[in-house]
Scaffold this motif. Structure first.
Motif, PDB file in Angstrom:
ATOM      1  N   LEU A   1      53.776  -4.990  85.425  1.00  0.00           N
ATOM      2  CA  LEU A   1      52.232  -4.418  86.447  1.00  0.00           C
ATOM      3  C   LEU A   1      52.171  -5.687  86.815  1.00  0.00           C
ATOM      4  CD1 LEU A   1      50.068  -3.251  83.855  1.00  0.00           C
ATOM      5  CD2 LEU A   1      50.245  -1.748  86.124  1.00  0.00           C
TER       6      LEU A   1
ATOM      7  N   LEU B   1      48.987   5.428  86.160  1.00  0.00           N
ATOM      8  CA  LEU B   1      49.384   4.442  85.209  1.00  0.00           C
ATOM      9  C   LEU B   1      49.667   5.221  83.920  1.00  0.00           C
ATOM     10  CD1 LEU B   1      49.731   1.904  83.982  1.00  0.00           C
ATOM     11  CD2 LEU B   1      47.620   1.830  82.843  1.00  0.00           C
TER      12      LEU B   1
ATOM     13  N   LYS C   1      49.559  -4.004  91.219  1.00  0.00           N
ATOM     14  CA  LYS C   1      48.038  -3.899  90.694  1.00  0.00           C
ATOM     15  C   LYS C   1      47.523  -3.908  91.777  1.00  0.00           C
ATOM     16  CE  LYS C   1      47.968  -6.452  86.350  1.00  0.00           C
ATOM     17  NZ  LYS C   1      48.196  -8.181  85.992  1.00  0.00           N
TER      18      LYS C   1
ATOM     19  N   ILE D   1      50.790  -4.540  75.520  1.00  0.00           N
ATOM     20  CA  ILE D   1      50.528  -4.789  76.802  1.00  0.00           C
ATOM     21  C   ILE D   1      51.010  -6.666  76.407  1.00  0.00           C
ATOM     22  CG2 ILE D   1      48.815  -5.157  78.215  1.00  0.00           C
ATOM     23  CD1 ILE D   1      48.369  -2.280  77.246  1.00  0.00           C
TER      24      ILE D   1
ATOM     25  N   TYR E   1      41.127  -3.314  79.535  1.00  0.00           N
ATOM     26  CA  TYR E   1      40.798  -1.762  80.244  1.00  0.00           C
ATOM     27  C   TYR E   1      42.268  -0.777  79.706  1.00  0.00           C
ATOM     28  CZ  TYR E   1      40.104   0.816  83.795  1.00  0.00           C
ATOM     29  OH  TYR E   1      39.803   2.113  84.763  1.00  0.00           O
ATOM     30  N   TYR E   2      43.325  -1.592  79.920  1.00  0.00           N
ATOM     31  CA  TYR E   2      45.026  -0.986  79.607  1.00  0.00           C
ATOM     32  C   TYR E   2      44.453  -0.632  78.247  1.00  0.00           C
ATOM     33  CZ  TYR E   2      46.123  -3.009  84.386  1.00  0.00           C
ATOM     34  OH  TYR E   2      45.960  -3.857  85.573  1.00  0.00           O
ATOM     35  N   GLN E   3      44.565  -0.736  77.536  1.00  0.00           N
ATOM     36  CA  GLN E   3      44.569  -0.329  76.484  1.00  0.00           C
ATOM     37  C   GLN E   3      43.068   0.594  75.949  1.00  0.00           C
ATOM     38  OE1 GLN E   3      42.893  -3.097  73.166  1.00  0.00           O
ATOM     39  NE2 GLN E   3      44.348  -3.087  71.795  1.00  0.00           N
TER      40      GLN E   3
ATOM     41  N   THR F   1      41.460  -2.876  89.624  1.00  0.00           N
ATOM     42  CA  THR F   1      41.156  -2.216  88.445  1.00  0.00           C
ATOM     43  C   THR F   1      39.690  -1.735  88.280  1.00  0.00           C
ATOM     44  OG1 THR F   1      43.625  -3.273  87.897  1.00  0.00           O
ATOM     45  CG2 THR F   1      41.892  -2.224  86.433  1.00  0.00           C
TER      46      THR F   1
ATOM     47  N   ASP G   1      44.208   5.022  87.682  1.00  0.00           N
ATOM     48  CA  ASP G   1      44.338   5.339  86.678  1.00  0.00           C
ATOM     49  C   ASP G   1      45.416   6.213  85.613  1.00  0.00           C
ATOM     50  OD1 ASP G   1      42.421   3.501  85.836  1.00  0.00           O
ATOM     51  OD2 ASP G   1      40.836   4.585  85.835  1.00  0.00           O
TER      52      ASP G   1
END
Length: 546
Positions: free
Chosen positions: A334, A364, A357, A259, A269-271, A58, A361
Motif C-alpha cells: 500500500l 481495498l 494510496k 497491516i 482506518y484500514y483495520q 483516504t 474502500d
C-alpha cells in the motif's frame, strides 16, 4: 459505536491532526533555504509528503493528496540535484512557497463531508439453509447420492423434477445445490437453467453433474458460478469431497490480515474497514518484529506500506521471503507511489500486488478478500492430499512440531493420535482400488464431521492418519475419537451390489507440561499405542502409557 461511526471518528481525528502535520511540513520547508541545508531534512520532508499523499485521500481530501504527491516528486528531484548550481536556491524558494500553500488544500471548502454509509448488499429473497439439495431425475442414483451425503452428517434433500425444485427454491435455498444439467425425461440443459431465471438471484453454491462432457455446457456452468462439474458415471467420493470443500469454504474462519504501516491513524482506518467487512485485522508498527508477529498471528495476507522510516517495504518483504514457511504468504504493498517503474521494482522483491494510496474502500476490501481466498486455495494445493483434503505427511509433522513448541512455552496440554484402517489391503484386493479410495476419503470426511473444529488432521501414509488435538488431555481426546471410531464402523460401503463395513484402530499420546518428550517422540508414542490397539484385536483405541 457502529462501523460507520468508527470510520467517521477516525476521519475527525485526522482533520484535527492535520494542522499539526502541515505545520511540521512548513518547518521543514524553512530548512530548504537555510544557510546550511541538511540532506536529512530533505529526506524527512519527502517522507512526510509521501505519507500525506496517502492519508489525505483516504480521509476525504483528494486535492491535498494530489498536491502532496506532486511536491513529494519535486523534493526527490531536489535531492538528486547539484546544490551548488545557480538554479538550485531558486528551486528551493519556489518549492518552499508551494509547501506553505499546502494549507490552502485543507481549507473548509476542501474538508470532507459525512462519509457515505458503507454496508454489505441487502440480502432479500428466500432464506439460506444449511442443507445440500440434489436435482436428479434418476431416482436410484439420486437416492445413492443422498445416502452418501447423509452418511457424513450432511442434511440433504432430493428433487427428481425441475418443478419440485422450483417450488421449494422460491421459499428457501440450500447452501449447496447439486444439479443434473441434462435431466433425461425433461431435457433440461444449462441453457434452460440459464434462461429460466431460477438461478438468477441464487445464493446457493452450484455443482453440476452431467452425462456428457461438453465444453459449452462447462462454459455456461462457469458463467453461473459453478463450483464443480462432474461427469457420469459419478466418482461419488470426489463429489462428496467437493461438497464438503465448498461448505468448509463457506464456513471458513475470517480472513486474517496483518497491516504493517507506521501511520497509526491510517493503519487504524484500514483495520476498521477490514473488520467491518468481516475480517480480522492486526496492526504492526515495528517492522523489525514482523517475523515474531507472523509466528504468533499466522495471517492470510500482509498489507505493507512501501516507505517507512528507516526501512523500505521491499526490503522487509525480502526478509519475510527468507523464511521457508512464509514463501507463499501474500504481501500487498500500500503506497502513494504512482510511478509504474518504481512499483514494478518493488514487486520484484517478493510482493504479490500493489495498491496505490489513496485506495477506494470497496477496492481495498475486494482486493484483500479475493487474495485471501486464492491464497487459501493455493495453500491447500501445496499442503493437502488430493484424495482426502487432509494435510500431507510433512505438513502435519510441521504442525505438530509447532504445537509442541507453543505448548511447551505456554504450559499447555495436547494430544497426538494415529489412526489406521483395519485390514485395508483386503479391501483393495477384494473390491478394487477405487473402492479403497472411497474408504480412505470417507475416513477423512467423517473425521472433519466428528472431530472438533480446532483439531488438525493429516494423512500420514496410505491408510494411516494423524490428528493433533490442541488444549486437550487424553480423556477428552479418547471421548471424541471413540465417537468417531464407532460411527465409522457403522458406515456402509458397497461394491457391485455387495455391502460391507470397515473398522479403524487408534493410538493416542498425551503431552503435559514438564514432560521430557519432543514432537517426534510423541508421534512414536502414538504409533506404539496404535500398535497396542492392533495387537489387542483391532477396532479399538489405546492410550500410550495406560
Amino acid at each position: 459505536m457502529s462501523f460507520n461511526e468508527q470510520l467517521l471518528a477516525l476521519q475527525q481525528q485526522y482533520t484535527e491532526k492535520l494542522p499539526g502535520i502541515l505545520a511540521q511540513i512548513r518547518g521543514l520547508a524553512d530548512s530548504l533555504v537555510a544557510a546550511e541545508q541538511k540532506i536529512d531534512d530533505l529526506e524527512v520532508l519527502a517522507e512526510q509528503l509521501h505519507k500525506l499523499a496517502g492519508s489525505a485521500g483516504t480521509f476525504g481530501l483528494p486535492a491535498l493528496s494530489t498536491q502532496a504527491a506532486l511536491l513529494d516528486k519535486k523534493v526527490e528531484a531536489l535531492m538528486g540535484a547539484d546544490s551548488g548550481s545557480d538554479g538550485y536556491l531558486k528551486e528551493c524558494k519556489l518549492l518552499k512557497a508551494e509547501l506553505y500553500d499546502l494549507k490552502r488544500f485543507s481549507a473548509p471548502e476542501h474538508l470532507p463531508g459525512a462519509r457515505p454509509v458503507l454496508s454489505g448488499p441487502l440480502v432479500t429473497g428466500p432464506v439460506l439453509t444449511s442443507e445440500v439439495w440434489l436435482l436428479e431425475d434418476d431416482e436410484l442414483l439420486g437416492s445413492s447420492l443422498l445416502a452418501h451425503l447423509e452418511a457424513f452428517n450432511f442434511t440433504a434433500r432430493l428433487f427428481t423434477s425441475y418443478a419440485q425444485l422450483t417450488e421449494a427454491f422460491a421459499k428457501q435455498q440450500p447452501e449447496v445445490l447439486v444439479l443434473d444439467v441434462m435431466l433425461g425425461t425433461e431435457g433440461r440443459s444449462v441453457d434452460f437453467l440459464q434462461d429460466s431465471g431460477l438461478l438468477k438471484d441464487a445464493r446457493s453454491r452450484l455443482i453440476f453433474i452431467s452425462a456428457k462432457d461438453d465444453f459449452n455446457a462447462r462454459l455456461q456452468a462457469a458463467s453461473l458460478g459453478a463450483e464443480g462439474f462432474f461427469i457420469k458415471p459419478l466418482d461419488i467420493p470426489k463429489l462428496v469431497t467437493r461438497v464438503e470443500q465448498v461448505l468448509t469454504r463457506l464456513n471458513a474462519p475470517e480472513g486474517r490480515v496483518l497491516i504493517v504501516d507506521d501511520d497509526e491513524l491510517l493503519a487504524r482506518y484500514y483495520q476498521q474497514l477490514l473488520i467491518g467487512a468481516g475480517m480480522q485485522a492486526e496492526i504492526l508498527q515495528e517492522p523489525e518484529r514482523i517475523v515474531e508477529v507472523l509466528e504468533q498471528k499466522y495471517p492470510d495476507l500482509v498489507l505493507m506500506d512501501l516507505q517507512m522510516p528507516g526501512i523500505s517495504g521491499q526490503n522487509l518483504a525480502a526478509v519475510v521471503r527468507q523464511y521457508q514457511q512464509w514463501v507463499g504468504l501474500p504481501i500487498v504493498y500500500l503506497s502513494a507511489e504512482h510511478d509504474p517503474h518504481q512499483q514494478l521494482k518493488a514487486l520484484k522483491q517478493g510482493a504479490d500486488d500493489f495498491l496505490t494510496k489513496p485506495v477506494d474502500d470497496a477496492h481495498l476490501i475486494t482486493a484483500v478478500k479475493s487474495r485471501v481466498v486464492r491464497s487459501r486455495q493455493l495453500l491447500e494445493l501445496m499442503t493437502k492430499d488430493s484424495l482426502t483434503g487432509l494435510l500431507k505427511h510433512a505438513t502435519i509433522k510441521d504442525v505438530i512440531n509447532r504445537e509442541w513448541s507453543m505448548a511447551k512455552r505456554k504450559g499447555e496440554t495436547f494430544c497426538v493420535a494415529m489412526l489406521d484402517i483395519d485390514f485395508f489391503k483386503q479391501v483393495n484386493d477384494r473390491y478394487g482400488h477405487a473402492t479403497g479410495d472411497e474408504v480412505i476419503a470417507s475416513v477423512a470426511t467423517l473425521l472433519r464431521q466428528r472431530l472438533r473444529a480446532t483439531d488438525i488432521l493429516g494423512r500420514y501414509g496410505g491408510e494411516e492418519f494423524a490428528v493433533l488435538m490442541a488444549n486437550c488431555d487424553a480423556a477428552a481426546a479418547k471421548a471424541v475419537l471413540e465417537d468417531f471410531r464407532q460411527r465409522f464402523q457403522d458406515l456402509q460401503f458397497s461394491s457391485e451390489g455387495t455391502k460391507f463395513s470397515v473398522t479403524i484402530s487408534i493410538g493416542v499420546a498425551e503431552y503435559r507440561p514438564g514432560m521430557d518428550v519432543d514432537a517426534e517422540t510423541l508421534l512414536v508414542n502414538a504409533d506404539k499405542a496404535l500398535y497396542e490397539a492392533k495387537t489387542a484385536g483391532r477396532n479399538r483405541l489405546s492410550v500410550y502409557g495406560n
